[in-house]
Design a protein around this motif. Structure first.
Motif, short mmCIF file in Angstrom:
data_model
loop_
_atom_site.label_atom_id
_atom_site.label_comp_id
_atom_site.label_asym_id
_atom_site.label_seq_id
_atom_site.Cartn_x
_atom_site.Cartn_y
_atom_site.Cartn_z
N ILE A 1 0.48 -1.34 0.21
CA ILE A 1 -0.21 -0.03 0.29
C ILE A 1 1.27 1.11 -0.07
O ILE A 1 2.11 1.19 0.82
CB ILE A 1 -0.81 0.16 1.10
N ASP A 2 0.84 2.27 -0.83
CA ASP A 2 1.41 3.40 -0.87
C ASP A 2 1.23 3.96 0.13
O ASP A 2 0.15 3.93 1.04
CB ASP A 2 0.53 4.10 -2.39
N ALA A 3 1.90 5.25 0.39
CA ALA A 3 2.15 6.30 1.51
C ALA A 3 0.88 7.16 1.42
O ALA A 3 0.98 7.52 2.06
CB ALA A 3 3.42 6.35 2.47
N VAL A 4 0.50 7.63 -0.25
CA VAL A 4 -0.13 8.35 0.34
C VAL A 4 -1.62 8.17 0.64
O VAL A 4 -2.76 8.71 0.52
CB VAL A 4 -0.02 8.80 -1.63
#
Ligand code: ATP
Ligand code: MG
Lengths: 265, 260
Positions: free
Chosen positions: B77-80
């Protein structure tokens, strides 16, 4: 204040409210280039709208939807990566639009206003479009919010849990097409992607849940539109770029605030 | 009737044949483990069973209306995306706090973890959270793709024990993929040794003696497996299903030598 200022404000805020949450998904799903591609096809939509004698918005929405469907179809083949396909579609749509426009006799459109937006010339009818189309987009997004979030995290897991992945993706693309058509008037086709991306990126610094990020993006977008409009009125700068400059300023402030806060700890 | 019947399934990616003529059954209260080298088609078989990819030939029959809990091999999961563990678990559709609390206790996740961003938890914690998400749906079939990756040695024991316990308490069928050859034996009823096609399958004790298994994993692995079987399950004589036309993908003489 003059009427046109009110209309600009109401229209701009209306667009920001929708474009923020939708932009969050564009950011989460890494679809910035997709947004760019759709918006670049707008000129073609305007040209076709003029040829078929329908409103520009109808032309824009139709071309955006066609392009989104075309892209879904093209993604089935594996030889070319998505961004290559998008690059081809994006620039061919833009060029095709410009070329087609010159062939239409007697058509006098203000190209700059389509490229960079014309916030201060919003009509009452534009407001109907913005709030009608924007309302539909917002309701649609709320309906697919949970499945879309689930498949953004892990598409296969979502599918196993019963999400109709293909449909949700299609609906999402159509919503982007709709919002781009609606937002064209505010910042123009060359800068629309910035409104899809900068407010959510700014909101990320303050959000702890996806939903927080969505409504913060709406608010930040609205502030950017308002500030940009004030700037445009005061210094007689072009409206679209002014809005983007305002949005980027907010982003920079958020960035520094976060860095400083982290440094102080 | 079995939960899942896989009938002579083959899967093709462009020219590449990932699975060839694979057949197996999965029953309630049964733990089946898929082993095989990297690229053997384990995750592909899992995807076929889950209905995520269509087989090129053959078919998969699922018992009507069964719920499947799935734990994918990896989740990035992307930190964004701001996402807490709690929110991630809620996406399973289960909202009752009581069910959530019990499931967390079952997999050994502390409730303090719920408030943390998903991107910041450790690999082992992630595996347990993923398992919890799969369990929240009260599955009839649990499909785990490499559940112990990134878990420390003690944690591996615990997780396998937990999986065995889930089977007894919930009575669901469990299909898992594993790379480790000895620990997994504590938890599994049967092993399927996969390398594009099924090389051999059956009770761990029997599989460990099978020539196809030896050809694939070498003598060292066989000793590991035999060691376990000796201690735990060799008492009952369990048959190994014989496959007539076994083609070892790697000829035995090309296998790396095991130092003595
Ligand atoms: N979507 C795909 N497109 C093309 N080839 C694929 C695809 N998925 C898997 N393959 C190929 O199929 C083969 C089997 O892959 P699979 O992921 O099932 O292996 P695996 O047994 O799970 O390996 P690992 O132990 O590394 O997880 C590999 O050669 C892989 O390259
Ligand atoms: Mg795998």
């Amino acid at each position: 204040m003059d009427d046109f200022v009110w209309r600009a404000l109401i229209g701009g805020v209306g667009v920001s409210l929708v474009i923020g949450p939708l932009g969050c998904f564009v950011v989460w799903r890494r679809m910035a280039y997709f947004g760019d591609t759709l918006s670049h096809s707008a000129l073609l939509g305007i040209a076709l709208g003029a040829l078929l004698n329908v409103r520009p918005q109808v032309g824009i929405i139709s071309v955006c939807i066609l392009l989104a469907l075309l892209l879904v179809g093209l993604q089935q083949q594996r030889q070319l990566a998505s961004d290559t396909l998008l690059g081809i579609l994006s620039h061919s749509a833009l060029s095709l639009g410009l070329v087609t426009l010159t062939f239409i006799e007697g058509l006098r459109i203000d190209l700059t206003s389509y490229l960079f937006g014309d916030l201060l010339s919003i009509t009452v009818q534009d407001l109907y479009w913005i709030y009608g189309g924007g309302g539909i987009a917002l309701i649609g997004l709320l309906k697919i919010w949970k499945p879309l979030l689930s498949m953004t995290i892990h598409e296969e897991l979502a599918k196993v849990e019963g999400v109709a992945v293909g449909w949700v993706r299609l609906v999402f693309m159509l919503l982007i097409a709709l919002v781009i058509a609606v937002a064209m008037k505010i910042v123009g086709m060359l800068l629309i992607t910035s409104m899809l991306i900068i407010p959510p990126a700014t909101a990320r610094y303050f959000a702890h849940t996806p939903e927080q990020m969505a409504w913060l993006a709406s608010i930040i977008g609205s502030i950017a539109v308002t500030l940009g409009m004030v700037m445009s009125l005061h210094f007689d700068t072009p409206a679209g770029p002014s809005v983007v400059v305002a949005a980027v300023s907010l982003f920079t402030v958020a960035l520094f605030w976060t860095v400083l806060r982290a440094g102080n700890r | 009737m079995p939960l899942i019947q896989v009938h002579e399934v083959s899967v093709k990616f462009e020219q590449h044949l990932a699975l060839q003529n694979v057949s197996l059954n999965l029953n309630r209260r049964e733990i089946v483990t898929l082993i095989g080298p990297n690229g053997a088609g384990k995750s592909t078989l899992v995807r076929v069973i889950l209905g995520l990819i269509k087989p090129y030939s053959g078919m998969v029959v699922r018992q009507n209306g069964i719920r499947i809990g799935y734990m994918p091999q990896k989740l990035h999961i992307d930190a964004v995306l701001p996402l807490t563990v709690a929110r991630f678990l809620a996406l399973s559709g289960v909202q009752q706090p009581e069910v959530l609390r019990n499931t967390l206790a079952e997999v050994g996740v502390k409730t303090e973890l719920l408030k943390r961003p998903l991107q910041q938890i450790s690999g082992g914690e992630m595996q347990r959270v993923l398992l919890a998400r799969a369990l929240l749906r009260a599955p009839d079939l649990l499909v785990l793709d490499e559940p112990i990756q990134g878990v420390d040695v003690n944690g591996q024991y615990e997780l396998y024990e937990l999986i065995a316990q889930i089977r007894t308490q919930r009575g669901c069928g469990i299909l898992m993929v594993s790379h480790d050859l000895h620990l997994v034996m504590a938890a599994t009823d049967s092993i399927i040794c996969l390398n594009q096609q099924i090389c051999c399958m059956g009770h761990p004790a029997a599989v460990s003696q099978h020539p196809a298994y030896l050809a694939l994993f070498g003598a060292r692995a066989a000793r590991d497996l035999a060691f376990y079987s000796h201690h735990h399950a060799a008492e009952q004589e369990l048959p190994v299903k014989k496959f007539e036309n076994i083609i070892p993908i790697v000829p035995a003489e090309n296998l790396p030598r095991v130092p003595r």
